[in-house]
Design a protein around this motif. Sequence first.
Motif, PDB file in Angstrom:
ATOM      1  N   GLU A   6       0.827  -1.195   0.000  1.00 23.55           N
ATOM      2  CA  GLU A   6       0.000   0.000   0.000  1.00 23.55           C
ATOM      3  C   GLU A   6       0.859   1.241   0.000  1.00 23.55           C
ATOM      4  N   ARG A  32      -6.486   6.357   8.083  1.00 27.65           N
ATOM      5  CA  ARG A  32      -6.653   5.572   6.871  1.00 27.65           C
ATOM      6  C   ARG A  32      -5.347   4.918   6.446  1.00 27.65           C
ATOM      7  N   GLY A  34      -4.556   4.563   3.227  1.00 31.56           N
ATOM      8  CA  GLY A  34      -4.079   5.161   1.991  1.00 31.56           C
ATOM      9  C   GLY A  34      -4.937   6.326   1.575  1.00 31.56           C
ATOM     10  N   THR A  39      -6.299   5.095  -4.068  1.00 37.59           N
ATOM     11  CA  THR A  39      -6.876   3.761  -4.083  1.00 37.59           C
ATOM     12  C   THR A  39      -8.368   3.857  -3.849  1.00 37.59           C
ATOM     13  N   PRO A 213      -4.429  -2.568   0.629  1.00 32.64           N
ATOM     14  CA  PRO A 213      -5.327  -2.752  -0.511  1.00 32.64           C
ATOM     15  C   PRO A 213      -5.339  -4.203  -0.996  1.00 32.64           C
ATOM     16  N   ARG A 228      -6.005  -2.570  -7.594  1.00 31.53           N
ATOM     17  CA  ARG A 228      -6.205  -2.716  -6.163  1.00 31.53           C
ATOM     18  C   ARG A 228      -7.310  -1.791  -5.702  1.00 31.53           C
ATOM     19  N   CYS A 229      -7.897  -2.136  -4.582  1.00 36.06           N
ATOM     20  CA  CYS A 229      -8.933  -1.302  -3.990  1.00 36.06           C
ATOM     21  C   CYS A 229      -8.751  -1.307  -2.479  1.00 36.06           C
ATOM     22  N   SER A 230      -9.335  -0.348  -1.837  1.00 34.83           N
ATOM     23  CA  SER A 230      -9.120  -0.133  -0.410  1.00 34.83           C
ATOM     24  C   SER A 230     -10.292  -0.653   0.426  1.00 34.83           C
ATOM     25  N   ASP A 232     -10.406   0.377   3.636  1.00 40.14           N
ATOM     26  CA  ASP A 232     -10.370   1.303   4.774  1.00 40.14           C
ATOM     27  C   ASP A 232     -11.752   1.622   5.320  1.00 40.14           C
TER      28      ASP A 232
END
Length: 312
Positions: A6, A32, A34, A39, A213, A228-230, A232
């Motif tokens: 990340e 968080r 990121g 992201t 992520p 990629r995705c988060s 959070d």
Amino acid sequence: DLQHEEKKPKRSMNEKTLAVMPQHSQRRHHRRLGSASATRPCRLGSASDVADGANSSIVPVPREGEAWEALHLEFVKSAKQYRANSSRLLLLGDSITERLRGSKHMGKVRSGAVTQLPSVLRRKLSHWGTPLVFGMGGDETQHVLWRMMHGEVSAQMAADNGLFVSLLIGTNNLGNQLQSPSETARGVEAVSEWILTNMRAQLLVQAVLPRGPIHPEGYSMGSTSRARCSLDSAIDELNERIRESVDALAARHGPRVMHWRCGDHFFVAGALSQTFLPDRLHPEQQGYEVLLDCVASGLAQLRAASHLRLVP
């Protein structure tokens, strides 16, 4: 369980400040993993999918594979041998818990740095006797539910009101299955409800730890993947829902159950610590020291609230 990388966030918070904050203050200062611009959030299951018939997180099922079955049977054997004078603590969860046994990947790897972790556990939680560590890499809430229903809680364990259970589960429901925070929280609640209904134990329900992520389709990105995705915001929502469900459980079961949050301690100057969580999911030795110090504090508060003391 997945391993990810990340980007560091821009906001800052001193870890020592978080360490002394009460739990409700830590929630307000959660940082968080990121930047939202770097992201995007993962697309998870819809909150409308939480009806009991559609939510797999609350339906107890085993996993396939010889390694998983073998480790489950090992836990069943340990449960049958349970004696209150040797252990008063059960750690229940997924790979983050399993590594405290000195193994990973459902017991298939028992070498390297992971073998040093049982000594960290003994040192940090020495006054709890020899903790039972029932963690299984890759498990989700429905798998833990099945395991408890099929022998991992013996009659001796169920009858002991001096047994404390620390539950840490749910990250794989999000990261592997892309279940919504609502679905995942219902799974955590189902596990917690089963423990409180079928055991006399005291229960510490941990908030899900931060992580990096993931691949948008819910599997490991690999070292070359750019997609990629988060998670959070999903983890924030999940942990708030877990807290709310534990509050509701406490209203029915009294001070036997408590919510506890340790994830904020894994941030240093606002960034997820590479020292504590080098793969952005699993702690290494220093990370486990941080985690177990936090868990020990939670268990102490739960014991005080339950008006119980340990008997040698």
